[in-house]
Design a protein around this motif. Sequence first.
Motif, PDB file in Angstrom:
ATOM      1  N   ILE A 106      -5.107   0.780   3.758  1.00 26.89           N
ATOM      2  CA  ILE A 106      -5.639   1.393   2.534  1.00 26.89           C
ATOM      3  C   ILE A 106      -6.521   2.586   2.871  1.00 26.89           C
ATOM      4  O   ILE A 106      -6.421   3.650   2.243  1.00 26.89           O
ATOM      5  CB  ILE A 106      -6.403   0.338   1.709  1.00 26.89           C
ATOM      6  CG1 ILE A 106      -5.438  -0.738   1.200  1.00 26.89           C
ATOM      7  CG2 ILE A 106      -7.130   0.997   0.530  1.00 26.89           C
ATOM      8  CD1 ILE A 106      -6.115  -1.949   0.581  1.00 26.89           C
ATOM      9  N   GLU A 141      -6.856  -3.533   5.033  1.00 27.05           N
ATOM     10  CA  GLU A 141      -7.932  -2.584   4.736  1.00 27.05           C
ATOM     11  C   GLU A 141      -7.703  -1.260   5.463  1.00 27.05           C
ATOM     12  O   GLU A 141      -7.904  -0.180   4.888  1.00 27.05           O
ATOM     13  CB  GLU A 141      -9.283  -3.162   5.152  1.00 27.05           C
ATOM     14  CG  GLU A 141      -9.806  -4.269   4.247  1.00 27.05           C
ATOM     15  CD  GLU A 141     -11.208  -4.716   4.643  1.00 27.05           C
ATOM     16  OE1 GLU A 141     -11.780  -4.104   5.575  1.00 27.05           O
ATOM     17  OE2 GLU A 141     -11.727  -5.667   4.024  1.00 27.05           O
ATOM     18  N   ILE A 173      -7.042   1.654  -5.121  1.00 27.88           N
ATOM     19  CA  ILE A 173      -6.747   0.246  -4.882  1.00 27.88           C
ATOM     20  C   ILE A 173      -8.059  -0.531  -4.796  1.00 27.88           C
ATOM     21  O   ILE A 173      -8.975  -0.127  -4.072  1.00 27.88           O
ATOM     22  CB  ILE A 173      -5.939   0.033  -3.586  1.00 27.88           C
ATOM     23  CG1 ILE A 173      -4.528   0.611  -3.716  1.00 27.88           C
ATOM     24  CG2 ILE A 173      -5.864  -1.445  -3.218  1.00 27.88           C
ATOM     25  CD1 ILE A 173      -3.685   0.513  -2.453  1.00 27.88           C
ATOM     26  N   TYR A 224      -8.992  -4.090  -3.533  1.00 24.53           N
ATOM     27  CA  TYR A 224      -8.304  -5.100  -2.728  1.00 24.53           C
ATOM     28  C   TYR A 224      -9.182  -6.329  -2.500  1.00 24.53           C
ATOM     29  O   TYR A 224     -10.357  -6.211  -2.132  1.00 24.53           O
ATOM     30  CB  TYR A 224      -7.896  -4.501  -1.378  1.00 24.53           C
ATOM     31  CG  TYR A 224      -7.316  -5.492  -0.405  1.00 24.53           C
ATOM     32  CD1 TYR A 224      -6.131  -6.169  -0.701  1.00 24.53           C
ATOM     33  CD2 TYR A 224      -7.954  -5.779   0.805  1.00 24.53           C
ATOM     34  CE1 TYR A 224      -5.600  -7.098   0.189  1.00 24.53           C
ATOM     35  CE2 TYR A 224      -7.419  -6.698   1.700  1.00 24.53           C
ATOM     36  CZ  TYR A 224      -6.249  -7.361   1.379  1.00 24.53           C
ATOM     37  OH  TYR A 224      -5.727  -8.284   2.251  1.00 24.53           O
ATOM     38  N   VAL A 250       0.836  -1.201   0.000  1.00 23.32           N
ATOM     39  CA  VAL A 250       0.000   0.000   0.000  1.00 23.32           C
ATOM     40  C   VAL A 250       0.871   1.252   0.000  1.00 23.32           C
ATOM     41  O   VAL A 250       0.630   2.206  -0.755  1.00 23.32           O
ATOM     42  CB  VAL A 250      -0.945  -0.003   1.220  1.00 23.32           C
ATOM     43  CG1 VAL A 250      -1.712   1.312   1.311  1.00 23.32           C
ATOM     44  CG2 VAL A 250      -1.914  -1.180   1.135  1.00 23.32           C
ATOM     45  N   SER A 256      -4.448   5.486   3.790  1.00 22.37           N
ATOM     46  CA  SER A 256      -3.566   5.983   2.730  1.00 22.37           C
ATOM     47  C   SER A 256      -4.114   7.210   2.013  1.00 22.37           C
ATOM     48  O   SER A 256      -3.359   7.960   1.393  1.00 22.37           O
ATOM     49  CB  SER A 256      -3.336   4.876   1.687  1.00 22.37           C
ATOM     50  OG  SER A 256      -4.519   4.676   0.898  1.00 22.37           O
ATOM     51  N   PHE A 314     -10.723   3.507  -2.911  1.00 21.55           N
ATOM     52  CA  PHE A 314     -10.610   2.058  -2.733  1.00 21.55           C
ATOM     53  C   PHE A 314     -11.960   1.393  -2.933  1.00 21.55           C
ATOM     54  O   PHE A 314     -13.019   2.010  -2.807  1.00 21.55           O
ATOM     55  CB  PHE A 314     -10.086   1.722  -1.331  1.00 21.55           C
ATOM     56  CG  PHE A 314     -11.038   2.109  -0.224  1.00 21.55           C
ATOM     57  CD1 PHE A 314     -12.058   1.242   0.181  1.00 21.55           C
ATOM     58  CD2 PHE A 314     -10.934   3.346   0.409  1.00 21.55           C
ATOM     59  CE1 PHE A 314     -12.941   1.603   1.185  1.00 21.55           C
ATOM     60  CE2 PHE A 314     -11.821   3.708   1.421  1.00 21.55           C
ATOM     61  CZ  PHE A 314     -12.822   2.838   1.801  1.00 21.55           C
TER      62      PHE A 314
END
Length: 280
Positions: free
Chosen positions: A124, A121, A97, A99, A86, A127, A131
């Motif tokens: 992410i 998770e 992303i 995922y 990530v 971040s 997502f």
Amino acid sequence: MSERVAVSGATGHLGGGVAELLSVVGTPTLLITRDPARAPSLPGATVARSAFGDPGLSAALRGVDTFFMVSATETVDRADLQRAAVAAAVDAGVRRIVYVSFVGAAPDCTFTFGRDHWHTEQAIRDSGLDFTFLRDNLYLDLMPSMIGDDDVIRGPAGHGRAAMVARADVVEVAAAVLATDRFDGRTLELTGPHALSMADVAEALTAALGRPIGYHRETPEEAYASRAGFGAQPWEVDGWVSSYLAVANGDLSRVSGDVHRVLHRKPVGMADVFPALADL
């Protein structure tokens, strides 16, 4: 949407399947794999030798808009490797992303491998990237691998049920999600059409394989004892046993409508998947 998509696990069933569907519609893809010689040869695809935790992953991801992040094979440090992936995506300027996670992912979920998914998770979410999380149930296609040498499935799943999903549905949903931003910020639960007990699975495999397949409900103690000779690490055995315990607890029993919402059709079930396994 027209954007470049990076696909991890490109030599595996999910990554390879998604890459193939993206290629069919002309999406430029970057196939990320440890072994480029095994990567599928697809129109519009380039290949990068890299992996989660590899210091070169950030450079490989430069110029990528969306990262289809297939969760790594279970290892004791999987959560750390995936957090590093990530971070590499952020450093590379990736926008989004998608995922592949697991139903019920939580820091204390029964299925110990599901905890890695929760930590990933969270990384992410923290971040700042867009997502979508695809929380898959157990895979219908993998049920034959649960059969022992004596044609018996053994595990402490009790009378619990799991809404097992076909991997082909996961592949098709992922490709559809990657083609749009309509599911950004969403967590999708990918399940089959019915919640199945392990006895149901054994009965269906009996019909598909043409030989009697049984199911033995182990106690947790029996499950650990029966796996003691496999030569696996304790964390690995914990994952195997706790997958059955999650079924027993009802953690995987919810049937979701998310496959239908994305694909506008019902998910496939045992009657669609198991007959194709008759040559095993």
